[in-house]
Design an enzyme around this catalytic site. Structure first.
Site, PDB file in Angstrom:
ATOM      1  N   SER A   1     -33.616 -34.357 -17.250  1.00 57.43           N
ATOM      2  CA  SER A   1     -32.199 -34.641 -17.011  1.00 57.43           C
ATOM      3  C   SER A   1     -31.874 -36.053 -17.467  1.00 57.43           C
ATOM      4  O   SER A   1     -32.740 -36.946 -17.420  1.00 57.43           O
ATOM      5  CB  SER A   1     -31.943 -34.512 -15.508  1.00 57.43           C
ATOM      6  OG  SER A   1     -30.712 -35.088 -15.165  1.00 57.43           O
TER       7      SER A   1
ATOM      8  N   TYR B   1     -34.494 -36.356  -6.181  1.00 56.06           N
ATOM      9  CA  TYR B   1     -34.359 -35.389  -7.280  1.00 56.06           C
ATOM     10  C   TYR B   1     -34.691 -36.068  -8.609  1.00 56.06           C
ATOM     11  O   TYR B   1     -35.525 -35.582  -9.386  1.00 56.06           O
ATOM     12  CB  TYR B   1     -32.937 -34.817  -7.325  1.00 56.06           C
ATOM     13  CG  TYR B   1     -32.648 -34.081  -8.621  1.00 56.06           C
ATOM     14  CD1 TYR B   1     -33.255 -32.862  -8.896  1.00 56.06           C
ATOM     15  CD2 TYR B   1     -31.799 -34.627  -9.588  1.00 56.06           C
ATOM     16  CE1 TYR B   1     -33.019 -32.207 -10.099  1.00 56.06           C
ATOM     17  CE2 TYR B   1     -31.562 -33.980 -10.790  1.00 56.06           C
ATOM     18  CZ  TYR B   1     -32.174 -32.770 -11.037  1.00 56.06           C
ATOM     19  OH  TYR B   1     -31.944 -32.120 -12.227  1.00 56.06           O
TER      20      TYR B   1
ATOM     21  N   LYS C   1     -37.989 -35.611 -11.411  1.00 54.32           N
ATOM     22  CA  LYS C   1     -37.932 -35.401 -12.861  1.00 54.32           C
ATOM     23  C   LYS C   1     -38.749 -36.469 -13.593  1.00 54.32           C
ATOM     24  O   LYS C   1     -39.493 -36.177 -14.527  1.00 54.32           O
ATOM     25  CB  LYS C   1     -36.481 -35.434 -13.352  1.00 54.32           C
ATOM     26  CG  LYS C   1     -35.636 -34.282 -12.871  1.00 54.32           C
ATOM     27  CD  LYS C   1     -36.079 -32.962 -13.492  1.00 54.32           C
ATOM     28  CE  LYS C   1     -35.341 -31.778 -12.914  1.00 54.32           C
ATOM     29  NZ  LYS C   1     -35.936 -30.492 -13.247  1.00 54.32           N
TER      30      LYS C   1
END
Ligand code: NAD
Ligand code: UD1
Length: 336
Positions: free
Chosen positions: A123, A147, A151
């Site tokens: 992302s 989050y 990643k």
């Protein structure tokens, strides 16, 4: 055969269509923690064929091994993961367990079966608060929430795997802001509860489920004071995965590639575009900034063009038109 983890989800379901249309055979692996079997049924109706599905968790190595025993898996596209930023702050252990332990288990089973090609859903969040825009792949990486850190950590883990064994082929696709839906209106984004993201929230205002949009911050140093993002049509994103798979064999090392349009739009520009596409009014109120938000984020997409011969084809009007087509045909998502 391509294993698509998280293939029942929003981006995964669209990518399944593009993969099949490009001639790939696929098997979907999903635990349906954030998706519905209906999405795959609708994908099957669009591509007019059955898609093998295994219901399982990526942390469950036994079930994963069964998949490798049953199918001749050449490569993996790895979408499976939890993705809500706010929830990740409340439930960091669940996020690290699901996303990181899940990826480790998947890579172990891949390695044990001699399958060493993976395309991972990263992302633009890994760029943190970028020092400037547009953002290219060599920008410094950081994260501000569990989050985003999951990643970032997974990117690092995949790099370490390559260092240990250079026969792996690894592509990290860094998505900017995926929006829109398949042109049929049969599949699209179906958030649980109150949407966190802009486009599904606007769609729900336009259809009358919510009274107005809260615009988070009107005092950014942007053209109209509202935050700027690089929205990318989910069908373009799906094509980016096909290009990644088609090119993966020719790459050495771990390739991180931005998937964005290179064009930033402010929140109010998106509202206006959505009003045009839907012919509905989208009332809004400007409120305070959302914690953790950045001012401006858009891609330098030139590397994807160079190495994948990929660039986004759809503009903001298509994104809004297709988001509205999905929303108006499925006012309650897959529960309609
Ligand atoms: P999604 O929630 O719609 O899809 C994820 C899928 O993975 C769901 O079907 C879910 O049931 C499944 N899943 C989750 N944990 C699993 C597990 N442990 N085992 C098996 N299946 C599991 O999300 P999406 O928007 O399609 O995102 C796909 C990927 O792209 C995610 O990794 C996400 O972090 C990443 N991503 C998404 C965005 C975005 O804005 N949508 C942006 C950047 C990156
Ligand atoms: C968010 C995540 C990011 C993740 C991305 C995936 C946060 C802080 N960031 O990015 O980590 O990778 O989703 O798509 O959650 N907005 C409003 N009102 C709303 C919703 C959003 O004004 O009700 C604004 C936001 O302030 C932002 C823009 O719309 O300027 C886009 O927001 P959103 O869709 O949530 O995406 P990001 O914040 O870019």
């Amino acid at each position: 055969m391509i294993l698509v983890t998280g293939g029942a989800g929003y981006i995964g379901s669209h990518t399944c269509i593009s993969l099949i249309e490009a001639g790939f055979d696929i098997v979907v692996y999903d635990n349906f923690s954030n998706s519905s079997k209906k999405s795959l049924q609708r994908v099957e109706s669009i591509v007019e064929r059955n898609i093998p599905l295994v219901e399982g968790d990526i942390r469950d190595k036994e079930v994963l091994q069964d998949v490798f025993d049953k199918y001749d898996i050449d490569s993996v596209i790895h979408f499976a993961g939890l993705k809500a930023v706010g929830e990740s702050v409340q439930k960091p252990l669940e996020y690290y367990d699901n996303n990181i332990n899940g990826t480790i288990a998947l890579c172990e089973v891949m390695r044990d079966n001699g399958c060493k090609k993976i395309v991972f859903s990263s992302s633009a969040t890994v760029y943190g608060d970028p020092k400037s825009v547009p953002i290219s792949e060599d920008f410094p990486l950081s994260a501000t929430n569990p989050y985003g850190r999951s990643k970032l950590f997974i990117e690092e883990i995949l790099r370490d795997i390559y260092v240990s064994d250079a026969t792996w082929k690894i592509i990290l696709l860094r998505y900017f802001n995926p929006v829109g839906a398949h042109k049929s209106g049969l599949i699209g984004e179906d958030p649980n509860g109150i949407p966190n993201n802009l486009m599904p929230y606007i769609s729900q205002v336009a259809i009358g489920k919510r009274d107005y949009l809260s615009v988070f911050g009107g005092d950014y140093a942007t053209n109209d004071g509202t935050g700027v993002r690089d929205y990318i049509h989910v069908e373009d994103l799906a094509d980016g995965h096909v290009k990644a798979l088609e090119n993966i064999d020719k790459f050495d090392g771990v390739k991180a590639i931005n998937l964005g349009t290179g064009q930033g739009y402010s929140v109010l520009e998106v509202v206006k575009a959505f009003e045009r596409a839907s012919e509905k009014k989208v009332p809004y109120k400007i409120v305070g900034r959302r914690e953790g938000d950045i001012q401006s984020c858009y891609a330098d997409p030139s590397y994807a063009k160079k190495v994948l011969d990929w660039s986004a084809k759809h503009g903001i009007n298509d994104m809004c038109k297709d988001a509205w087509n999905w929303q108006s045909k499925n006012p309650n998502g897959y529960g309609s």
